[in-house]
Design an enzyme around this catalytic site. Sequence first.
Site, PDB file in Angstrom:
ATOM      1  N   GLU A 152       0.794  -1.231   0.000  1.00  0.00           N
ATOM      2  CA  GLU A 152       0.000   0.000   0.000  1.00  0.00           C
ATOM      3  C   GLU A 152       0.823   1.277   0.000  1.00  0.00           C
ATOM      4  OE1 GLU A 152      -3.218   0.095   2.777  1.00  0.00           O
ATOM      5  OE2 GLU A 152      -4.202  -1.603   1.834  1.00  0.00           O
TER       6      GLU A 152
ATOM      7  N   GLU B 248      -5.108  -8.425  -0.007  1.00  0.00           N
ATOM      8  CA  GLU B 248      -5.874  -8.194   1.222  1.00  0.00           C
ATOM      9  C   GLU B 248      -7.334  -7.945   0.858  1.00  0.00           C
ATOM     10  OE1 GLU B 248      -4.573  -5.097   3.949  1.00  0.00           O
ATOM     11  OE2 GLU B 248      -2.469  -5.648   3.661  1.00  0.00           O
TER      12      GLU B 248
HETATM   13  C1  GBH Z   1      -4.754  -2.130   5.019  1.00  0.00           C
HETATM   14  O1  GBH Z   1      -5.046  -0.769   4.912  1.00  0.00           O
HETATM   15  C2  GBH Z   1      -3.374  -2.356   5.569  1.00  0.00           C
HETATM   16  O2  GBH Z   1      -2.516  -2.913   4.596  1.00  0.00           O
HETATM   17  C3  GBH Z   1      -3.370  -3.211   6.808  1.00  0.00           C
HETATM   18  O3  GBH Z   1      -2.138  -3.075   7.436  1.00  0.00           O
HETATM   19  C4  GBH Z   1      -4.543  -2.819   7.664  1.00  0.00           C
HETATM   20  O4  GBH Z   1      -4.515  -3.431   8.919  1.00  0.00           O
HETATM   21  C5  GBH Z   1      -5.789  -3.223   6.935  1.00  0.00           C
HETATM   22  O5  GBH Z   1      -5.810  -2.751   5.634  1.00  0.00           O
HETATM   23  C6  GBH Z   1      -7.090  -2.819   7.624  1.00  0.00           C
HETATM   24  O6  GBH Z   1      -7.167  -1.442   7.734  1.00  0.00           O
HETATM   25  O7  GBH Z   1      -7.868   7.457   8.684  1.00  0.00           O
HETATM   26  O8  GBH Z   1      -9.837   8.176   7.497  1.00  0.00           O
HETATM   27  O9  GBH Z   1      -7.644   8.598   6.563  1.00  0.00           O
HETATM   28  C7  GBH Z   1      -6.339  -0.499   4.374  1.00  0.00           C
HETATM   29  C8  GBH Z   1      -6.410   0.836   3.666  1.00  0.00           C
HETATM   30  C9  GBH Z   1      -6.132   3.147   3.858  1.00  0.00           C
HETATM   31  C10 GBH Z   1      -7.631   2.039   5.310  1.00  0.00           C
HETATM   32  C11 GBH Z   1      -6.144   4.330   4.783  1.00  0.00           C
HETATM   33  C12 GBH Z   1      -7.635   3.195   6.260  1.00  0.00           C
HETATM   34  C13 GBH Z   1      -7.315   5.540   6.454  1.00  0.00           C
HETATM   35  C14 GBH Z   1      -8.622   6.201   6.541  1.00  0.00           C
HETATM   36  N1  GBH Z   1      -6.390   1.932   4.590  1.00  0.00           N
HETATM   37  N2  GBH Z   1      -7.382   4.398   5.523  1.00  0.00           N
HETATM   38  S1  GBH Z   1      -8.483   7.724   7.374  1.00  0.00           S
END
Ligand code: GBH
Length: 454
Positions: free
Chosen positions: A172, A360
Amino acid sequence: APETAGADAHQFPHGFLWGSATASYQVEGTVKEDGRGPSIWDTFSHTPGKTHNGDTGDVADDHYHRYKEDVQLMKNLGLKTYRFSVSWSRVFPEGTGAPNPKGLDFYNRMLDELLAAGIAPYCTLYHWDLPQVLQDRGGWENRDTAKAFADYAGYTAGKLSDRVKHFMTMNELRTFVELGYSTGFHAPGLKLDAKGLAQVSHHAVLGHGMAVQAIRASAKPGTKVGLADNLTACTPVFDAPEHVEAAGRATREENAMFLTVIQEGRYTDGYLKRLGAAAPKFTAEELAIIGSKLDFTGINIYTPAYVRADDSEKGYAMVPSPASYPHMFSPWLTIGPEALYWAPKLVAKLWNVKEIYITENGASSADVPTPEGRILDTDRVMYLRNYLTQLHRAVAEGVPVKGYFLWSLLDNYEWADGYEKRFGIHYVDFKTQKRTPKLSAEFYREVIARNSVA
Ligand code: GBH
């Protein structure tokens, strides 16, 4: 004949790789043993006010000591494959220079356990835990970090490729670049302007490309290299030809700074035009490195980004979700199962990709145990059943998805959300470290056993 109605209706191809995923800082704990150096997540999580409840990954799932028990959980599920990440600062506590053999020893022990269980390891080399010493020299703002990453990736793949056949450079890119360097929600918690951010992003894709080349140079012949990218999963608002076409255009343009430049070896004209004076500095040679051909493309898919056709210059418009749009326990995790149909389909078509993994997919749930200690996460089961049905639709059409990694095997350290948001199909009592399979683990075991969406 099967007793269960429609048992074979959603059959996957023979050999489809059912897996699950975790990441080093989210599960390992044990942050000070065997010579591990600190990473930016140690620093960030210990800075007051940065994470929910001040939660840190100091203990997490104590997977570093409990990996045998965790491999047993995988065996119970019938997993074919497992995606884990290596902690850079275990292997190189100083980020560069002299390796720490005890750091790799942990992964060697874990890999032996996996292979003995017949589970194929998929290894991510960077899941956001940059060695702190490299952050002290500017982190991804500094081009040297790309080279340091390639050196670490090449070294580690060289050591592990006798047993690991698939490496992902990074997890990511968008998340660690944008949350780490723009909103500041993730480590290192910086808030750069557009120009600074574009340069960080360029160094990240450059680090990816340099690592692809370093892994190819050091790993055994036949080792496959890819990444795990959270592309913006552009999904037509509904299945009408003009919206489908718009979603294709949007996939390319909305991912210009990550997956598109990685697949095409060039920034789109639209991206450079949008940025104007904030465009990154780059050379043709760097673009060629960034565009190094991949053996497979991994995509992390959680939420849809709806797109419709319009007559703007771009030829599409993003459709924001209304406040009433349903989501899982994490507010960002809006539900759109058909994203798992359209994303791999559009990726395969746009860039002629022949080997795709869903690296994922999964969901957070409130996960309150019953008085008897059961976790009946029907919302997660609902989510998975619907997404997997859409994945089946893609596979049945011939979209070359070879495997699926459910996030996550265990409840774990959910970054800035601490331990509040659980994503595991096994419940973890963080006081006792006891693991308990949730209803979703039973569901997934059934899917794997039947090779079909149950
Ligand atoms: C993934 O991120 C990660 O690879 C993993 O480590 C994580 O545990 C899993 O998914 C579940 O979250 O705070 O409102 O800005 C998922 C994609 C992108 C989701 C950023 C959360 C932040 C939203 N992530 N997003 S915000």
